[in-house]
Design an enzyme around this catalytic site. Structure first.
Site, mmCIF file in Angstrom:
data_model
loop_
_atom_site.group_PDB
_atom_site.id
_atom_site.type_symbol
_atom_site.label_atom_id
_atom_site.label_comp_id
_atom_site.label_asym_id
_atom_site.label_seq_id
_atom_site.Cartn_x
_atom_site.Cartn_y
_atom_site.Cartn_z
ATOM 1 N N ASN A 54 0.848 -1.196 0.000
ATOM 2 C CA ASN A 54 0.000 0.000 0.000
ATOM 3 C C ASN A 54 0.883 1.245 0.000
ATOM 4 O O ASN A 54 1.960 1.280 0.611
ATOM 5 C CB ASN A 54 -1.013 0.012 1.151
ATOM 6 C CG ASN A 54 -0.415 -0.192 2.513
ATOM 7 O OD1 ASN A 54 0.644 -0.789 2.663
ATOM 8 N ND2 ASN A 54 -1.097 0.290 3.537
ATOM 9 N N GLU A 67 -2.874 -4.764 -3.041
ATOM 10 C CA GLU A 67 -3.347 -5.684 -4.084
ATOM 11 C C GLU A 67 -3.352 -5.003 -5.447
ATOM 12 O O GLU A 67 -2.937 -5.566 -6.458
ATOM 13 C CB GLU A 67 -4.764 -6.168 -3.757
ATOM 14 C CG GLU A 67 -4.877 -6.943 -2.454
ATOM 15 C CD GLU A 67 -5.210 -6.059 -1.263
ATOM 16 O OE1 GLU A 67 -4.640 -4.947 -1.164
ATOM 17 O OE2 GLU A 67 -6.019 -6.486 -0.422
ATOM 18 N N CYS A 102 -10.531 -3.381 -4.362
ATOM 19 C CA CYS A 102 -9.579 -4.406 -4.809
ATOM 20 C C CYS A 102 -10.301 -5.652 -5.289
ATOM 21 O O CYS A 102 -9.876 -6.297 -6.250
ATOM 22 C CB CYS A 102 -8.605 -4.746 -3.686
ATOM 23 S SG CYS A 102 -7.409 -3.431 -3.386
#
Ligand code: THU
Length: 169
Positions: A54, A67, A102
């Site tokens: 992230n 992700e 995501c």
């Protein structure tokens, strides 16, 4: 080791490698606002692993999840078919679960394997299968290496996808 369902597409050693890569990816997280590091490891059909973390921003909405970092890295390098993704966080007592955005992005990608929902058997389809995929595995982990695995379909039921765009034409 698995808490919910045995690994359905990958050999145990492949799962372990993917989990370790997701934990390594977490070390690169840039999360000065949430202090919630996340790592992801995405396995391509060809066997390459793309890591993502992230990356937050002072303009909060511009932050991106681990992700999607991994998926965007892989797609931008020419990889579009994926076997599995693993996600890691620092939560000791809970398995990290992907956010809704995501899940939708995972739903877009192609996957080379079809997973029968009621069976642990792996069915190989012609490569690539050319369809967009909801039925590929997401390994959600804890720092101790335990995990649960769910398909994108299970994480995002009744979803909207690319094929829906064809239905009015
Ligand atoms: N985050 C991820 O990267 N992946 C997830 O699955 C859940 C949340 C990030 C976004 C943000 O940087 C931080 O974790 C807190 O929400």
């Amino acid at each position: 080791m698995a808490q919910k369902r045995p690994a359905c597409t990958l050999k145990p050693e492949c799962v372990q490698q993917l989990l370790v890569c997701s934990q390594e990816a977490k070390k690169s997280a840039y999360c000065p606002y949430s202090h919630f590091p996340v790592g992801a490891a995405l396995l391509t059909q060809e066997g390459r692993i793309f890591k993502g973390c992230n990356i937050e921003n002072a303009c909060y909405p511009l932050g991106i999840c681990a992700e999607r970092t991994a998926i965007q890295k892989a797609v931008s390098e020419g990889y579009k078919d994926f076997r599995a993704i693993a996600i890691a966080s620092d939560m000791q007592d809970d398995f990290i679960s992907p956010c809704g955005a995501c899940r939708q992005v995972m739903r877009e990608v192609r996957h080379p394997f079809a997973l029968p929902s009621s069976s642990a058997m792996v069915v190989r389809l012609p490569q690539p299968c050319g369809t967009f995929g909801t039925n590929w595995p997401v390994y959600m982990t804890k720092p101790d290496g335990t995990y649960i695995v769910m398909t994108v379909q299970e994480l995002l039921p009744s979803s909207f996808g690319p094929e829906d765009l064809q239905k009015t034409q």
